[in-house]
Each structure stands twice: as C-alpha cells, then as structure tokens.
Design a protein around this motif. Sequence first.
Motif, PDB file in Angstrom:
ATOM      1  N   LEU A   6       0.820  -1.207   0.000  1.00 33.44           N
ATOM      2  CA  LEU A   6       0.000   0.000   0.000  1.00 33.44           C
ATOM      3  C   LEU A   6       0.855   1.258   0.000  1.00 33.44           C
ATOM      4  O   LEU A   6       1.977   1.260   0.496  1.00 33.44           O
ATOM      5  CB  LEU A   6      -0.907   0.014   1.231  1.00 33.44           C
ATOM      6  N   VAL A   7       0.310   2.326  -0.537  1.00 34.20           N
ATOM      7  CA  VAL A   7       0.971   3.630  -0.495  1.00 34.20           C
ATOM      8  C   VAL A   7       0.623   4.261   0.858  1.00 34.20           C
ATOM      9  O   VAL A   7      -0.558   4.441   1.179  1.00 34.20           O
ATOM     10  CB  VAL A   7       0.507   4.527  -1.655  1.00 34.20           C
ATOM     11  N   ALA A   8       1.655   4.550   1.643  1.00 38.68           N
ATOM     12  CA  ALA A   8       1.458   5.098   2.986  1.00 38.68           C
ATOM     13  C   ALA A   8       0.628   6.370   2.935  1.00 38.68           C
ATOM     14  O   ALA A   8       0.785   7.207   2.042  1.00 38.68           O
ATOM     15  CB  ALA A   8       2.801   5.378   3.637  1.00 38.68           C
ATOM     16  N   GLY A   9      -0.269   6.488   3.905  1.00 38.23           N
ATOM     17  CA  GLY A   9      -1.081   7.687   4.035  1.00 38.23           C
ATOM     18  C   GLY A   9      -2.399   7.666   3.284  1.00 38.23           C
ATOM     19  O   GLY A   9      -3.246   8.510   3.526  1.00 38.23           O
ATOM     20  N   HIS A  10      -2.578   6.711   2.382  1.00 43.49           N
ATOM     21  CA  HIS A  10      -3.829   6.642   1.622  1.00 43.49           C
ATOM     22  C   HIS A  10      -4.803   5.673   2.292  1.00 43.49           C
ATOM     23  O   HIS A  10      -4.407   4.591   2.715  1.00 43.49           O
ATOM     24  CB  HIS A  10      -3.562   6.193   0.185  1.00 43.49           C
TER      25      HIS A  10
ATOM     26  N   LEU B 252     -17.218   1.731   3.881  1.00 45.39           N
ATOM     27  CA  LEU B 252     -16.363   1.724   5.072  1.00 45.39           C
ATOM     28  C   LEU B 252     -15.019   2.307   4.683  1.00 45.39           C
ATOM     29  O   LEU B 252     -14.370   1.820   3.752  1.00 45.39           O
ATOM     30  CB  LEU B 252     -16.193   0.298   5.596  1.00 45.39           C
ATOM     31  N   LEU B 253     -14.604   3.356   5.372  1.00 47.78           N
ATOM     32  CA  LEU B 253     -13.340   4.023   5.120  1.00 47.78           C
ATOM     33  C   LEU B 253     -12.400   3.729   6.287  1.00 47.78           C
ATOM     34  O   LEU B 253     -12.743   3.988   7.439  1.00 47.78           O
ATOM     35  CB  LEU B 253     -13.560   5.534   4.989  1.00 47.78           C
ATOM     36  N   MET B 254     -11.241   3.158   5.978  1.00 46.47           N
ATOM     37  CA  MET B 254     -10.238   2.855   7.003  1.00 46.47           C
ATOM     38  C   MET B 254      -8.962   3.599   6.645  1.00 46.47           C
ATOM     39  O   MET B 254      -8.461   3.459   5.528  1.00 46.47           O
ATOM     40  CB  MET B 254      -9.964   1.358   7.065  1.00 46.47           C
ATOM     41  N   ASP B 255      -8.447   4.357   7.593  1.00 39.63           N
ATOM     42  CA  ASP B 255      -7.219   5.068   7.280  1.00 39.63           C
ATOM     43  C   ASP B 255      -6.026   4.107   7.292  1.00 39.63           C
ATOM     44  O   ASP B 255      -6.109   2.995   7.804  1.00 39.63           O
ATOM     45  CB  ASP B 255      -7.007   6.263   8.205  1.00 39.63           C
ATOM     46  N   TYR B 256      -4.945   4.536   6.701  1.00 38.31           N
ATOM     47  CA  TYR B 256      -3.752   3.699   6.565  1.00 38.31           C
ATOM     48  C   TYR B 256      -3.251   3.232   7.930  1.00 38.31           C
ATOM     49  O   TYR B 256      -2.878   2.070   8.102  1.00 38.31           O
ATOM     50  CB  TYR B 256      -2.662   4.496   5.830  1.00 38.31           C
ATOM     51  N   GLU B 257      -3.248   4.111   8.910  1.00 35.02           N
ATOM     52  CA  GLU B 257      -2.741   3.776  10.245  1.00 35.02           C
ATOM     53  C   GLU B 257      -3.536   2.662  10.906  1.00 35.02           C
ATOM     54  O   GLU B 257      -2.994   1.899  11.695  1.00 35.02           O
ATOM     55  CB  GLU B 257      -2.721   5.018  11.140  1.00 35.02           C
ATOM     56  N   SER B 258      -4.827   2.556  10.601  1.00 30.96           N
ATOM     57  CA  SER B 258      -5.647   1.510  11.221  1.00 30.96           C
ATOM     58  C   SER B 258      -5.145   0.116  10.840  1.00 30.96           C
ATOM     59  O   SER B 258      -5.320  -0.841  11.590  1.00 30.96           O
ATOM     60  CB  SER B 258      -7.121   1.676  10.856  1.00 30.96           C
ATOM     61  N   GLN B 259      -4.497  -0.015   9.683  1.00 27.35           N
ATOM     62  CA  GLN B 259      -3.982  -1.302   9.239  1.00 27.35           C
ATOM     63  C   GLN B 259      -2.865  -1.805  10.153  1.00 27.35           C
ATOM     64  O   GLN B 259      -2.628  -3.003  10.250  1.00 27.35           O
ATOM     65  CB  GLN B 259      -3.464  -1.206   7.798  1.00 27.35           C
TER      66      GLN B 259
ATOM     67  N   ALA C  73     -13.104  -3.353  -2.959  1.00 29.87           N
ATOM     68  CA  ALA C  73     -12.078  -2.689  -2.146  1.00 29.87           C
ATOM     69  C   ALA C  73     -11.268  -1.755  -3.046  1.00 29.87           C
ATOM     70  O   ALA C  73     -10.831  -2.137  -4.120  1.00 29.87           O
ATOM     71  CB  ALA C  73     -11.171  -3.728  -1.510  1.00 29.87           C
ATOM     72  N   PHE C  74     -11.077  -0.534  -2.561  1.00 28.82           N
ATOM     73  CA  PHE C  74     -10.294   0.460  -3.287  1.00 28.82           C
ATOM     74  C   PHE C  74      -9.065   0.801  -2.450  1.00 28.82           C
ATOM     75  O   PHE C  74      -9.187   1.230  -1.309  1.00 28.82           O
ATOM     76  CB  PHE C  74     -11.134   1.723  -3.532  1.00 28.82           C
ATOM     77  N   ARG C  75      -7.892   0.553  -3.034  1.00 25.84           N
ATOM     78  CA  ARG C  75      -6.629   0.783  -2.347  1.00 25.84           C
ATOM     79  C   ARG C  75      -5.650   1.457  -3.304  1.00 25.84           C
ATOM     80  O   ARG C  75      -5.686   1.186  -4.496  1.00 25.84           O
ATOM     81  CB  ARG C  75      -5.986  -0.528  -1.916  1.00 25.84           C
ATOM     82  N   MET C  76      -4.738   2.239  -2.761  1.00 31.40           N
ATOM     83  CA  MET C  76      -3.636   2.784  -3.553  1.00 31.40           C
ATOM     84  C   MET C  76      -2.445   1.840  -3.366  1.00 31.40           C
ATOM     85  O   MET C  76      -1.943   1.694  -2.263  1.00 31.40           O
ATOM     86  CB  MET C  76      -3.252   4.183  -3.099  1.00 31.40           C
ATOM     87  N   ARG C  77      -2.064   1.196  -4.451  1.00 32.79           N
ATOM     88  CA  ARG C  77      -0.934   0.265  -4.399  1.00 32.79           C
ATOM     89  C   ARG C  77       0.291   0.893  -5.048  1.00 32.79           C
ATOM     90  O   ARG C  77       0.180   1.745  -5.912  1.00 32.79           O
ATOM     91  CB  ARG C  77      -1.283  -1.030  -5.120  1.00 32.79           C
ATOM     92  N   ARG C  78       1.427   0.391  -4.639  1.00 33.12           N
ATOM     93  CA  ARG C  78       2.700   0.849  -5.227  1.00 33.12           C
ATOM     94  C   ARG C  78       2.774   0.458  -6.676  1.00 33.12           C
ATOM     95  O   ARG C  78       2.302  -0.475  -7.144  1.00 33.12           O
ATOM     96  CB  ARG C  78       3.869   0.242  -4.470  1.00 33.12           C
TER      97      ARG C  78
END
Length: 78
Positions: free
Chosen positions: A7-11, A45-52, A73-78
């Motif tokens: 994942l891209v940090a912060g997203h 459902l929105l989960m911030d990066y830190e919750s992971q 699921a929508f995620r920002m991947r590298r």
Amino acid sequence: NDRLGDLVAGHPIVLLSLGATRRMRIQGKQSRAKLELDLEPGSLLLMDYESQKHYDHGIPKERAAVGPRISLAFRMRR
C-alpha cells in the motif's frame, strides 16, 4: 489484513458492500478491543492507513446460508 508493503502510505482503504448484509469485525492486534458493525447494502467503510497497523478486520464465516454479496475494495498500491 492488507499487506502494508503493497500500500501507499497515508492513503485510506475504502470498502463498498453490495448485496446481503454482513457483520464486519474489527479487532485490535495488541488488545482485545473489538468492534462489530453491520455492512448493509450500499455501505461504505473508510479505514485510514494507520488503522492497518493496529487492527485486523474481516467478515467471520456463518453457519447458516446468507444472501449473495459483493465487496469492492479500493486501495492505492505501489
């Protein structure tokens, strides 16, 4: 649990639930803190990066048959 290295940090991660209602369980990795919530049709459902880092999430299996459901699921991947 999402692999943090992918994942891209912060997203945030966004889940869109379509179909039958399901109960989502969110549980602390280091504590016994637990939250359960029903994802009704159209729930977002929105989960911030830190919750992971601190929480696991998932939909436990059910013994009884339930209606069909799709989770997007929508995620920002590298």
